[in-house]
Write an enzyme that holds these catalytic residues in place. Structure first.
Site, PDB file in Angstrom:
ATOM      1  NE  ARG A 116      -0.079  10.242   9.971  1.00 30.22           N
ATOM      2  CZ  ARG A 116      -0.452   9.271   9.133  1.00 30.22           C
ATOM      3  NH1 ARG A 116      -1.738   8.988   8.970  1.00 30.22           N
ATOM      4  NH2 ARG A 116       0.457   8.585   8.458  1.00 30.22           N
ATOM      5  NE  ARG A 120      -7.565   5.062   4.458  1.00 31.26           N
ATOM      6  CZ  ARG A 120      -6.818   5.763   5.273  1.00 31.26           C
ATOM      7  NH1 ARG A 120      -7.299   6.175   6.400  1.00 31.26           N
ATOM      8  NH2 ARG A 120      -5.584   6.057   4.959  1.00 31.26           N
ATOM      9  CG  ASP A 178       2.121   1.694   9.611  1.00 30.65           C
ATOM     10  OD1 ASP A 178       1.752   2.561  10.413  1.00 30.65           O
ATOM     11  OD2 ASP A 178       2.283   1.921   8.393  1.00 30.65           O
ATOM     12  CB  CYS A 191      -5.073   6.829   9.736  1.00 30.13           C
ATOM     13  SG  CYS A 191      -5.869   5.394   9.040  1.00 30.13           S
ATOM     14  CE  LYS A 195      -2.659   2.716   3.304  1.00 28.11           C
ATOM     15  NZ  LYS A 195      -1.565   3.515   3.865  1.00 28.11           N
ATOM     16  CG  ASN A 196       2.253   2.909   3.554  1.00 32.90           C
ATOM     17  OD1 ASN A 196       1.087   3.247   3.298  1.00 32.90           O
ATOM     18  ND2 ASN A 196       2.689   2.735   4.795  1.00 32.90           N
TER      19      ASN A 196
HETATM   20  C1  UD1 Z   1       4.030   6.918   6.714  1.00 34.95           C
HETATM   21  C2  UD1 Z   1       3.047   5.794   6.478  1.00 34.95           C
HETATM   22  C3  UD1 Z   1       2.381   5.392   7.786  1.00 34.95           C
HETATM   23  C4  UD1 Z   1       3.422   5.053   8.834  1.00 34.95           C
HETATM   24  C5  UD1 Z   1       4.453   6.161   8.953  1.00 34.95           C
HETATM   25  C6  UD1 Z   1       5.630   5.782   9.841  1.00 34.95           C
HETATM   26  C7  UD1 Z   1       2.296   6.257   4.239  1.00 34.95           C
HETATM   27  C8  UD1 Z   1       1.209   6.720   3.361  1.00 34.95           C
HETATM   28  N1  UD1 Z   1       2.050   6.278   5.536  1.00 34.95           N
HETATM   29  O1  UD1 Z   1       3.312   8.035   7.214  1.00 34.95           O
HETATM   30  O2  UD1 Z   1       1.582   4.241   7.498  1.00 34.95           O
HETATM   31  O3  UD1 Z   1       2.783   4.908  10.087  1.00 34.95           O
HETATM   32  O4  UD1 Z   1       5.006   6.469   7.652  1.00 34.95           O
HETATM   33  O5  UD1 Z   1       6.262   4.634   9.349  1.00 34.95           O
HETATM   34  O6  UD1 Z   1       3.353   5.828   3.779  1.00 34.95           O
HETATM   35  N2  UD1 Z   1       6.794  14.280  11.055  1.00 34.95           N
HETATM   36  C9  UD1 Z   1       6.994  15.622  11.300  1.00 34.95           C
HETATM   37  N3  UD1 Z   1       6.943  16.484  10.238  1.00 34.95           N
HETATM   38  C10 UD1 Z   1       6.721  16.065   8.969  1.00 34.95           C
HETATM   39  C11 UD1 Z   1       6.516  14.696   8.721  1.00 34.95           C
HETATM   40  C12 UD1 Z   1       6.561  13.825   9.783  1.00 34.95           C
HETATM   41  O7  UD1 Z   1       7.193  16.034  12.440  1.00 34.95           O
HETATM   42  O8  UD1 Z   1       6.704  16.902   8.049  1.00 34.95           O
HETATM   43  C13 UD1 Z   1       6.851  13.319  12.166  1.00 34.95           C
HETATM   44  C14 UD1 Z   1       5.520  12.611  12.394  1.00 34.95           C
HETATM   45  O9  UD1 Z   1       4.678  13.340  13.252  1.00 34.95           O
HETATM   46  C15 UD1 Z   1       5.981  11.289  12.993  1.00 34.95           C
HETATM   47  C16 UD1 Z   1       7.327  11.030  12.304  1.00 34.95           C
HETATM   48  O10 UD1 Z   1       7.746  12.289  11.795  1.00 34.95           O
HETATM   49  O11 UD1 Z   1       6.215  11.446  14.380  1.00 34.95           O
HETATM   50  C17 UD1 Z   1       7.267  10.029  11.170  1.00 34.95           C
HETATM   51  O12 UD1 Z   1       6.249  10.396  10.263  1.00 34.95           O
HETATM   52  P1  UD1 Z   1       6.309  10.008   8.715  1.00 34.95           P
HETATM   53  O13 UD1 Z   1       7.372   8.987   8.517  1.00 34.95           O
HETATM   54  O14 UD1 Z   1       6.359  11.245   7.911  1.00 34.95           O
HETATM   55  O15 UD1 Z   1       4.896   9.348   8.498  1.00 34.95           O
HETATM   56  P2  UD1 Z   1       3.990   9.447   7.208  1.00 34.95           P
HETATM   57  O16 UD1 Z   1       4.860   9.563   6.000  1.00 34.95           O
HETATM   58  O17 UD1 Z   1       2.894  10.435   7.378  1.00 34.95           O
END
Ligand code: UD1
Length: 421
Positions: free
Chosen positions: A122, A400, A307, A117, A22-23
């Site tokens: 986030r 999803r 996850d 989610c 998915k991701n």
């Molecule tokens: C992706 C995955 C999600 C998974 C997560 C962590 C997808 C679509 N989703 O989410 O399933 O749970 O990786 O493996 O691939 N953060 C910031 N600022 C940012 C971005 C992130 O502070 O601009 C923080 C977040 O709050 C979190 C950490 O960084 O604490 C990791 O987040 P991130 O790896 O970005 O998660 P997603 O890409 O949203």
């Protein structure tokens, strides 16, 4: 509204085939915007997040066709709009990848803030920081991000991420792909889907190296051409079925996996007493007798994935002894499902980032409700392992991210039905 009705207690046996990741899919589909020509993408999971993205691409002017067996053909040559349908964008999280791909191809993008989610706050500040380093002007409102070419033009640059972010790493890779010069992302995330995105883009003519390490380098190219690419198997779907076998008991061959991607999950389930045998592209999981307690801390790849937090937590609720589960990526994630597991008899107390899980011999069936994708999957596992009948509501979340979950579990001997209320 539909729910799953699960009568617990059946051991799982047979084979299950894992779908495409998915991701990876939710990044690769928006990345087709960068390509002039037809992309034939194989192993695309048939899940609602993918269907929404395909609708967004069609709405932008792409030609999209879907064949049986997970093959999707997308041609974005005629896309001209840089304003994806906000209603569709808000239905999912990964629609934020439209920002990077539209910016790179058209020098501008006007994208609604994503939904999906919301198990934690986030932020996307690291994505924005990356776009600005590449020369974009960014205007953020409550609902939208508007990206345009800044006064110095768009160009490659060095971006050092303040937090290891999967989404920011992939979005900056996409944004940098067609820009002049070299981009270096430092403190990049290393998840398998990042390597998959880079491999897809390189197949189409991009010049990306270092994906899978903490430094990713992108040398901008003038254009990308069409081609064929197969998405990797889903690490988390595979881990979810492995946890289901661990909790419900049984003997299952999990097919279409990359065992190396599963190491972090395999080692913890082994510690808990599950027998696991790795083959080239499959894993046999055997669970007999009671699980043992464990200590697990989630971390970015190659650590134990956030996850999989909820699914391993279910295993802990019925293991002997006191398990400790610490979340270090999304601190509030426990709140999505621990109270639901408590309704099923689980004994969990949360102290800051750690859940202390006191294993009980059995869970019992209850009416529970999914509050996010992985929490929903965990409740399904809990229902399979529990005594009696469990009803899982809000299953839109589960669908999803899990292709044909009822069919796959039924084939393994589970008693699960999707009921329309
Ligand atoms: C992706 C995955 C999600 C998974 C997560 C962590 C997808 C679509 N989703 O989410 O399933 O749970 O990786 O493996 O691939 N953060 C910031 N600022 C940012 C971005 C992130 O502070 O601009 C923080 C977040 O709050 C979190 C950490 O960084 O604490 C990791 O987040 P991130 O790896 O970005 O998660 P997603 O890409 O949203």
């Amino acid at each position: 509204m539909a729910r799953y009705k699960i009568v617990g207690g059946n051991r799982l046996s047979g084979e299950v085939t894992i779908s495409g990741a998915k991701n990876a899919a939710v990044a690769i589909l928006p990345a087709t915007i960068l390509v002039r020509g037809k992309c034939r993408i194989e192993n695309v999971p048939d899940i609602s997040d993918v269907r929404i993205l395909l609708d967004i691409l069609k709405d932008l002017g792409a030609s999209v066709s879907r064949e049986e067996g997970g093959v999707v053909e997308i041609d974005c040559t005629n896309v001209t709009s840089t304003h994806p349908n906000p209603e569709l964008v808000r239905k999912m999280r990964a629609s934020y990848y439209l920002m990077g791909s539209l910016l790179s191809r058209f020098g501008k993008a006007n994208v609604a803030l994503p939904g999906g989610c919301n198990f934690a706050s986030r932020p996307i500040d690291q994505h924005i920081k990356g776009f600005m380093a590449l020369g974009a002007s960014v205007e953020e409102t409550e609902d939208y991000v508007n990206l345009t070419e800044g006064p110095m033009g768009l160009h490659g640059n060095r971006v050092s991420l303040d937090v290891v972010s999967v989404g920011a790493t992939m979005n900056i890779i996409m944004a940098a792909c067609l820009l002049p010069g070299r981009t270096i992302i430092e403190n990049a995330a290393k998840e398998p889907h990042i390597v998959d995105l880079a491999n897809f883009l390189n197949t189409m003519g991009a010049n990306i190296s270092g994906a899978g390490t903490d430094t990713v380098k992108i040398r901008g190219v003038e254009s990308l051409r069409g081609g064929t690419y197969a998405i990797i198997p889903d690490q988390i779907e595979a881990g979810t079925y492995m946890a289901a076998v661990a909790a419900a008991g049984g003997n299952v061959l999990v097919r279409n996996v990359i065992p190396k991607h599963m190491d972090c999950i395999t080692s913890k389930l082994s510690e808990m007493g599950v027998q696991i045998f790795n083959y080239d592209d499959s894993i046999r999981v055997i669970s007999e007798g009671r699980l043992r307690c464990a200590t697990v801390k989630t971390r970015p790849y190659p650590g134990f994935p956030t996850d999989m937090q909820a699914q391993i937590c279910v295993c802990m609720t019925i293991a002997s002894g006191l398990s400790k589960l610490t979340e270090s990526v999304y601190e509030t994630r426990f709140f999505g499902y621990c109270s639901e597991l408590a309704n099923m008899g689980a004994d969990i107390s949360i102290s800051g980032k750690t859940a202390n899980v006191n294993g009980r011999k059995k869970l019992h069936g209850a009416m529970v409700c999914a509050r996010d994708l992985r929490a929903g999957a965990a409740l399904v596992i809990a229902g399979l392992a529990a005594e009696g009948t469990t009803y899982v509501g809000n299953i839109g979340y589960v669908e999803r991210g899990y292709e044909r979950i009822v069919e796959k579990l039924t084939a393994l001997g589970a008693d699960i039905q999707r009921i329309e209320d």
